[in-house]
Design an enzyme around this catalytic site. Structure first.
Site, PDB file in Angstrom:
ATOM      1  N   HIS A 181       0.833  -1.200   0.000  1.00  0.00           N
ATOM      2  CA  HIS A 181       0.000   0.000   0.000  1.00  0.00           C
ATOM      3  C   HIS A 181       0.871   1.254   0.000  1.00  0.00           C
ATOM      4  O   HIS A 181       2.068   1.196   0.292  1.00  0.00           O
ATOM      5  CB  HIS A 181      -0.971   0.025   1.189  1.00  0.00           C
ATOM      6  CG  HIS A 181      -0.345  -0.280   2.511  1.00  0.00           C
ATOM      7  ND1 HIS A 181      -0.553  -1.457   3.171  1.00  0.00           N
ATOM      8  CD2 HIS A 181       0.480   0.434   3.302  1.00  0.00           C
ATOM      9  CE1 HIS A 181       0.109  -1.459   4.317  1.00  0.00           C
ATOM     10  NE2 HIS A 181       0.753  -0.331   4.409  1.00  0.00           N
ATOM     11  N   ARG A 192      -1.370  11.643   3.567  1.00  0.00           N
ATOM     12  CA  ARG A 192      -2.211  12.368   4.503  1.00  0.00           C
ATOM     13  C   ARG A 192      -3.264  13.202   3.772  1.00  0.00           C
ATOM     14  O   ARG A 192      -2.976  13.771   2.711  1.00  0.00           O
ATOM     15  CB  ARG A 192      -1.338  13.274   5.381  1.00  0.00           C
ATOM     16  CG  ARG A 192      -0.244  12.514   6.128  1.00  0.00           C
ATOM     17  CD  ARG A 192       0.781  13.454   6.754  1.00  0.00           C
ATOM     18  NE  ARG A 192       1.825  12.723   7.467  1.00  0.00           N
ATOM     19  CZ  ARG A 192       2.953  12.296   6.915  1.00  0.00           C
ATOM     20  NH1 ARG A 192       3.200  12.536   5.634  1.00  0.00           N
ATOM     21  NH2 ARG A 192       3.848  11.638   7.632  1.00  0.00           N
ATOM     22  N   GLU A 225      -3.672   3.917   1.642  1.00  0.00           N
ATOM     23  CA  GLU A 225      -3.973   4.114   3.048  1.00  0.00           C
ATOM     24  C   GLU A 225      -3.988   5.611   3.317  1.00  0.00           C
ATOM     25  O   GLU A 225      -2.953   6.287   3.260  1.00  0.00           O
ATOM     26  CB  GLU A 225      -2.924   3.449   3.952  1.00  0.00           C
ATOM     27  CG  GLU A 225      -3.184   3.700   5.419  1.00  0.00           C
ATOM     28  CD  GLU A 225      -2.091   3.174   6.328  1.00  0.00           C
ATOM     29  OE1 GLU A 225      -2.033   3.625   7.495  1.00  0.00           O
ATOM     30  OE2 GLU A 225      -1.287   2.339   5.872  1.00  0.00           O
ATOM     31  N   ASN A 281      -5.056  13.233  10.382  1.00  0.00           N
ATOM     32  CA  ASN A 281      -4.605  13.644  11.707  1.00  0.00           C
ATOM     33  C   ASN A 281      -5.575  14.698  12.242  1.00  0.00           C
ATOM     34  O   ASN A 281      -5.837  15.710  11.568  1.00  0.00           O
ATOM     35  CB  ASN A 281      -3.184  14.221  11.632  1.00  0.00           C
ATOM     36  CG  ASN A 281      -2.151  13.152  11.337  1.00  0.00           C
ATOM     37  OD1 ASN A 281      -1.970  12.214  12.091  1.00  0.00           O
ATOM     38  ND2 ASN A 281      -1.477  13.297  10.202  1.00  0.00           N
ATOM     39  N   GLU A 333      -3.197   9.950 -12.660  1.00  0.00           N
ATOM     40  CA  GLU A 333      -3.148   9.755 -14.105  1.00  0.00           C
ATOM     41  C   GLU A 333      -4.065   8.601 -14.467  1.00  0.00           C
ATOM     42  O   GLU A 333      -3.928   7.490 -13.938  1.00  0.00           O
ATOM     43  CB  GLU A 333      -1.720   9.439 -14.564  1.00  0.00           C
ATOM     44  CG  GLU A 333      -1.619   9.214 -16.066  1.00  0.00           C
ATOM     45  CD  GLU A 333      -0.213   8.839 -16.514  1.00  0.00           C
ATOM     46  OE1 GLU A 333       0.043   8.838 -17.742  1.00  0.00           O
ATOM     47  OE2 GLU A 333       0.632   8.528 -15.643  1.00  0.00           O
TER      48      GLU A 333
END
Length: 348
Positions: free
Chosen positions: A88, A92, A139, A143, A205
């Protein structure tokens, strides 16, 4: 490398497991087959076949570290035989629900799992086009309280293979998505592509391609010395140079690196822009995770080939998942995860 203002601790990535999860289930044959494919026909090394599942039962401490003494020639052979796969890519985002909505409605991904860790003030979401034990997935990390990040100039884009670029672009426009490059042939080639941006500004893309088992097919990163990067990923990561193309008209060269043909596997696209030696990496993109049979040997091979180990190999505190983390010569981060420990996490 720019300092990350909101660093992703290793435990805060996909590898975070609560201490209460120490009792791990036996990994099924189906899961092993899904992760390793036909290579599972080979017998597991005795080190793996006899390894316990808990940190206390694992003999991987001093014994495993002692086994990492490996010469350069042996290292090259071992890396080629190690069962590696891109697991993966971690990055963020500022609004997790908005991003999940965009990926599922515009890009056709599925939300595979979501996990909130309030004591560490972050939430993860895993999305992709198939199960994590057999597909490369994203993933996303949110935060608490952080609404935006700096993507920088070093990260390029993610690649998604679609059967009809024009229809996909029409759908994305209808859903309010941003198209930054209309469908058309790639510069210097014939492949039909388009570019879009997600709500956080990450570029994707869209690549017109026939049916593929791995639609999430590329991560593009810019490097300052392409030959150095190719050599590192071949020797330290065991990747194969799948193709290399120079585009002098547009002053850039690309190299596709991976663990199998790019029409069936996710690959790393390294881009060198003529005369550019360094890039700002920002604080948005985090790392790629790669599966390995032995994090201790992996770390030793990375060291031998000029990589910087940023997290020494071994189990995460309080749990049994073994990892090691490193930087390539350009400062891009990767985390290697023990294959069987990764499967045990998915069995939970």
């Amino acid at each position: 490398m720019a300092r990350l203002l909101f660093p992703l601790p290793i435990a805060a990535s996909s590898l975070h497991l609560a201490a209460s999860r120490l009792r791990l289930p036996v990994v099924s044959a189906a899961r092993r087959e899904a992760l390793f494919g036909g290579r599972m026909g080979a017998r597991l090394p005795a080190r793996l076949a006899t390894r316990g599942v808990s940190a206390s039962a694992d003999a991987g401490g001093s014994a495993a570290r002692a086994s990492t003494v490996i010469g350069p020639e042996e290292a090259l052979e071992w890396v080629k035989k190690d069962r590696r796969r891109l697991l993966h890519v971690v990055y963020r985002v500022g609004d997790l629900d908005k991003t999940i909505k965009f990926y599922t409605e515009c890009l056709g991904m599925k939300l595979l799992r979501k996990r909130d860790i309030p004591e560490e003030r972050y939430t993860n979401a895993f999305l992709g086009y198939g199960p994590e034990d057999s597909h490369f997935v994203v993933e996303l990390t949110y935060n608490y309280g952080v609404e935006s990040y700096d993507i920088g100039s070093g990260f390029g884009h993610f690649g998604i293979a679609v059967e009809d670029v024009e229809k996909t672009v029409e759908l994305i426009k209808a859903k309010g998505g941003m198209v930054t490059r209309e469908p058309g042939p790639v510069k210097g080639g014939k492949s039909v592509i388009a570019f879009i941006e997600d709500p956080d500004g990450y570029k994707f893309e869209l690549i017109e391609r026939g049916p593929t088992p791995e639609p999430l097919c590329q991560v593009m990163l810019r490097v300052g010395d392409l030959d150095r990067a190719i050599n590192f990923y071949e020797k330290a990561f065991g990747m194969e140079l799948l193709r290399k193309k120079d585009n002098p008209q547009y002053k850039y060269t690309i190299a596709m690196m991976g663990y199998g043909p790019e029409d069936k596997n996710a690959v790393l696209e390294l881009t060198y822009n003529y005369g550019v030696k360094e890039y700002d990496k920002g604080n948005a993109y985090a790392q790629i995770a790669i599966g390995t049979d032995d994090v201790y040997k992996t770390a030793e091979v990375v060291r031998q080939n000029g990589g910087q180990i940023t997290r020494e190999p071994g189990p995460l505190p309080g749990i049994s998942t073994k990892i090691t983390a490193c930087l390539d010569p350009d400062g891009w981060k990767s985390v290697f995860v023990d294959n069987l420990d990764f499967l045990k996490e998915l069995e939970e």
